[in-house]
Scaffold this active site. Structure first.
Site, PDB file in Angstrom:
ATOM      1  N   ARG A 260      35.881 -23.735  64.225  1.00 23.03           N
ATOM      2  CA  ARG A 260      35.474 -24.540  63.240  1.00 23.03           C
ATOM      3  C   ARG A 260      35.394 -23.539  61.944  1.00 23.03           C
ATOM      4  O   ARG A 260      34.873 -22.841  61.568  1.00 23.03           O
ATOM      5  CB  ARG A 260      33.767 -24.926  63.507  1.00 23.03           C
ATOM      6  CG  ARG A 260      33.088 -25.899  62.662  1.00 23.03           C
ATOM      7  CD  ARG A 260      31.702 -26.014  63.146  1.00 23.03           C
ATOM      8  NE  ARG A 260      31.157 -24.910  62.394  1.00 23.03           N
ATOM      9  CZ  ARG A 260      29.976 -24.390  62.950  1.00 23.03           C
ATOM     10  NH1 ARG A 260      29.394 -24.898  63.929  1.00 23.03           N
ATOM     11  NH2 ARG A 260      29.243 -23.389  62.354  1.00 23.03           N
ATOM     12  N   HIS A 264      28.804 -25.852  59.768  1.00 18.26           N
ATOM     13  CA  HIS A 264      28.541 -27.190  60.647  1.00 18.26           C
ATOM     14  C   HIS A 264      28.549 -28.334  60.126  1.00 18.26           C
ATOM     15  O   HIS A 264      28.999 -29.319  60.569  1.00 18.26           O
ATOM     16  CB  HIS A 264      27.259 -26.743  61.281  1.00 18.26           C
ATOM     17  CG  HIS A 264      26.789 -27.815  62.040  1.00 18.26           C
ATOM     18  ND1 HIS A 264      27.345 -28.067  63.504  1.00 18.26           N
ATOM     19  CD2 HIS A 264      25.615 -28.838  61.879  1.00 18.26           C
ATOM     20  CE1 HIS A 264      26.666 -29.217  63.761  1.00 18.26           C
ATOM     21  NE2 HIS A 264      25.650 -29.439  63.143  1.00 18.26           N
ATOM     22  N   TYR A 273      25.383 -16.649  60.108  1.00 21.78           N
ATOM     23  CA  TYR A 273      25.699 -16.088  61.746  1.00 21.78           C
ATOM     24  C   TYR A 273      27.110 -15.750  62.116  1.00 21.78           C
ATOM     25  O   TYR A 273      27.136 -15.513  63.316  1.00 21.78           O
ATOM     26  CB  TYR A 273      25.226 -17.407  62.404  1.00 21.78           C
ATOM     27  CG  TYR A 273      25.702 -18.874  62.279  1.00 21.78           C
ATOM     28  CD1 TYR A 273      26.861 -19.143  62.737  1.00 21.78           C
ATOM     29  CD2 TYR A 273      25.074 -19.694  61.355  1.00 21.78           C
ATOM     30  CE1 TYR A 273      27.402 -20.630  62.288  1.00 21.78           C
ATOM     31  CE2 TYR A 273      25.563 -20.943  60.981  1.00 21.78           C
ATOM     32  CZ  TYR A 273      26.681 -21.131  61.490  1.00 21.78           C
ATOM     33  OH  TYR A 273      27.131 -22.592  61.127  1.00 21.78           O
TER      34      TYR A 273
END
Length: 373
Positions: A260, A264, A273
């Site tokens: 990805r 998100h 993160y």
């Protein structure tokens, strides 16, 4: 104590196990056998898909979309999933699969209507054979199994392909769907796009399995592992799984290893993160660039052809942008139109109350007649 009765494994697990490494086609000997026409169609889909993703992301910044879960970097999975299905088959997407929905033939504005917040779903599922985008994780998987099983009972030659992310494999719906599908030998393909993170949680913190494809063995179905950025490989594996399901071979779990690239959603800060070096490494392994390089190396794509594809993608983006900038005409009473075939008493009462409130509001906003002021 007496000896335990003789016991044996019901089925040899070896044929169900995935290969040690994800299948690749581009850059391998298998590439020579790939159909040039198919590769060019897939390239067109990837370029249009990338442009769709970037345009939808911009629309969120302009306030035209409430949220957009981008599939940038995962276009090979999205385009291949739509391309392997026959018209009579069904696609069951998750919330990140709006590109697959568009590639299946749904109008781009209709595909984004849910993410705009205007309706529960913006398209007719029966017309396109595409289930509504599923925001709750993995709830679409049991629905896919039910539809596939029902189709087989009716004698219909239909396959359901259900998409889910790596995070969705930790949901109970995933396990229930897998078990039912295997026991019933339902004609369904489970397609896991392992993009590395369930929002901010890396895969290693939610599964200790060697791969997610290994989970298939516990239910009695084959597991396949594929390079999710190699669109030719993804198409090959999914097409084989669909053919197997259609031929009565039962379900397959396919795991595509991809990444990805974007956050998100537009509301997420992925820098909290994951490191930019990790993202950069995956950008270098871009599915669009991988296929373009292979096509150019085989003499199947030149600058003029690439420019034509890019212009088509720009036309798609321009049309989407123009239409999304127009204010939609919405009727709140439509909330009650697609719930039940026959409206229940409770729903009818709610509709009457809303109609009364709307009429009262319209009356309050109406100008006073002349001579009453």
């Amino acid at each position: 104590m007496p000896a335990a009765p003789a016991w044996r494994v019901r089925r040899d697990p070896a044929p169900l196990l995935p290969d040690e490494r994800p299948l690749r086609v581009l850059g391998t000997a298998a590439e020579a056998a790939a159909d040039p026409a198919l590769l060019l169609r897939l390239y067109d889909g990837l370029v249009r898909g990338r442009r769709f993703n970037t345009q939808a992301t911009v629309l969120t910044r302009q306030g035209r979309l409430a949220v957009y879960p981008s599939s940038t970097g995962q276009e090979a999975c999205q385009v291949a999933a739509a391309s392997v299905l026959a018209e009579r088959d069904w696609l069951f997407p998750s919330y990140r699969d709006s590109l697959a929905v568009v590639a299946r033939g749904v109008d781009p504005v209709e595909a984004l209507t849910l993410l705009r917040g205007d309706r529960h779903t913006g398209y007719d599922p029966y017309r396109y054979r595409v289930a509504p985008l599923s925001t709750p994780l993995a709830t679409q998987l049991p629905h896919a199994v039910g539809l596939a099983h029902a189709a087989r009972l009716k004698g219909d030659d239909v396959v359901a392909l259900a998409l889910v992310g790596d995070g969705g494999t930790s949901e109970g719906d995933f396990h229930e769907a897998m078990n039912f599908a295997a026991v019933w030998q339902a004609p369904v393909v489970f397609f896991v796009q392992n993009n590395g993170f369930a929002i901010s949680v890396p895969l290693a913190k939610q599964s200790a399995a060697p791969t997610l494809a290994h989970k298939a063995v516990g239910y009695g179905m084959p597991g396949r592992l594929v390079d999710g950025n190699d669109v030719a490989a993804v198409h090959t594996v999914l097409a084989e799984a669909v053919d197997r399901a259609r031929g009565g071979g039962g379900p397959t779990l396919v795991e595509a290893v991809t990444y990805r690239i974007d956050a998100h959603t537009n509301a997420d800060d992925a820098t909290r993160y994951r490191a930019e070096d990790e993202v950069a490494a995956w950008r270098a392994y871009d599915p669009v660039l991988l296929l373009e390089a292979a096509l150019r190396a085989r003499g199947l794509l030149d600058d003029a052809a690439a420019e034509r594809v890019a212009r088509g993608a720009e036309e798609l983006a321009a049309g989407l942008r123009d239409r999304m900038n127009a204010e939609p005409a919405l009727d709140p009473m439509d909330l009650f139109g697609q719930v039940y075939a026959e409206r229940t008493t409770q729903l009818a009462e709610q509709a009457e109350r809303l109609r009364a409130e709307l009429d009262a509001a319209a009356g309050a906003d109406a100008p006073e007649p002349e001579g009453t002021r």
